[in-house]
Design an enzyme around this catalytic site. Structure first.
Site, short mmCIF file in Angstrom:
data_model
loop_
_atom_site.label_atom_id
_atom_site.label_comp_id
_atom_site.label_asym_id
_atom_site.label_seq_id
_atom_site.Cartn_x
_atom_site.Cartn_y
_atom_site.Cartn_z
N THR A 2 1.03 -1.19 -0.02
CA THR A 2 0.09 0.01 -0.05
C THR A 2 0.89 1.26 0.08
OG1 THR A 2 0.00 0.22 2.44
CG2 THR A 2 -1.80 -1.18 1.29
N GLY A 22 0.72 3.67 1.96
CA GLY A 22 1.42 3.97 3.24
C GLY A 22 2.48 3.16 3.62
N ASP A 23 2.95 2.07 2.95
CA ASP A 23 4.21 1.30 2.99
C ASP A 23 5.51 1.79 2.71
OD1 ASP A 23 2.61 -0.73 4.43
OD2 ASP A 23 2.25 -1.73 2.55
N ILE A 24 5.23 2.93 1.73
CA ILE A 24 6.37 3.35 0.86
C ILE A 24 6.70 4.55 1.63
CG2 ILE A 24 7.17 3.91 -1.31
CD1 ILE A 24 4.93 2.18 -2.43
#
Length: 151
Positions: free
Chosen positions: A5, A7-9
């Site tokens: 997602t 938000g994971d990056i």
């Protein structure tokens, strides 16, 4: 990348594996978020090479032009990584030919380079050109989230 997602990056470096998977990862988290464009010593120390700036994939918003000053509390944003990923994808599609060197990126961030023209000269697929144009938008708020790029 299943389960990934936006938000994971959060990182700054990009790795492409032999399976053609693109990973975003921060191998050097001590790098500054912002760099002043009037003193390239700091840029060369962390991102470039003193005698060869053949590639420059720092997002335009990471550059500060005086009289603005570099903020120590600046934070990495996912849109910065989307820009860098777009640069890497463009380079891969172009058989290793970098999209931006340092002067070309500076010209682009100041509005002096038509990226659509540059990409259509190099890439035949209009879908890929549009994806890259969105990922490489000068305004970070216009860049897609990672999940949108995968679609």
């Amino acid at each position: 990348m299943p389960g990934l997602t936006h938000g994971d990056i959060k990182p700054d470096n990009i790795l492409v594996t032999s399976y053609d998977w693109l990973y975003l990862g921060d191998l050097h988290p001590y790098k500054p978020v912002e760099v002043s464009d009037d003193n390239l010593k700091r840029y060369n120390k962390y991102f470039g090479h003193l005698d060869n700036n053949a590639r420059c994939y720092l997002a335009p918003e990471r550059w500060v032009t005086p009289p603005q000053t570099v903020k120590k509390a600046a934070k990495m944003e996912p849109a910065m990584d989307i820009f860098s990923a777009g640069c890497v994808i463009a380079e891969i599609i172009n058989d290793g030919l970098p999209l931006f060197d340092l002067p070309k990126l500076q010209s682009y961030r100041r509005g002096g380079l038509d990226l659509r023209e540059e990409l259509t000269k190099r890439i035949d697929d209009p879908v890929i050109v549009e994806l890259l144009l969105s990922m490489l938008a000068r305004d970070p708020s216009h860049r897609p989230k990672a999940a949108e790029c995968l679609k």
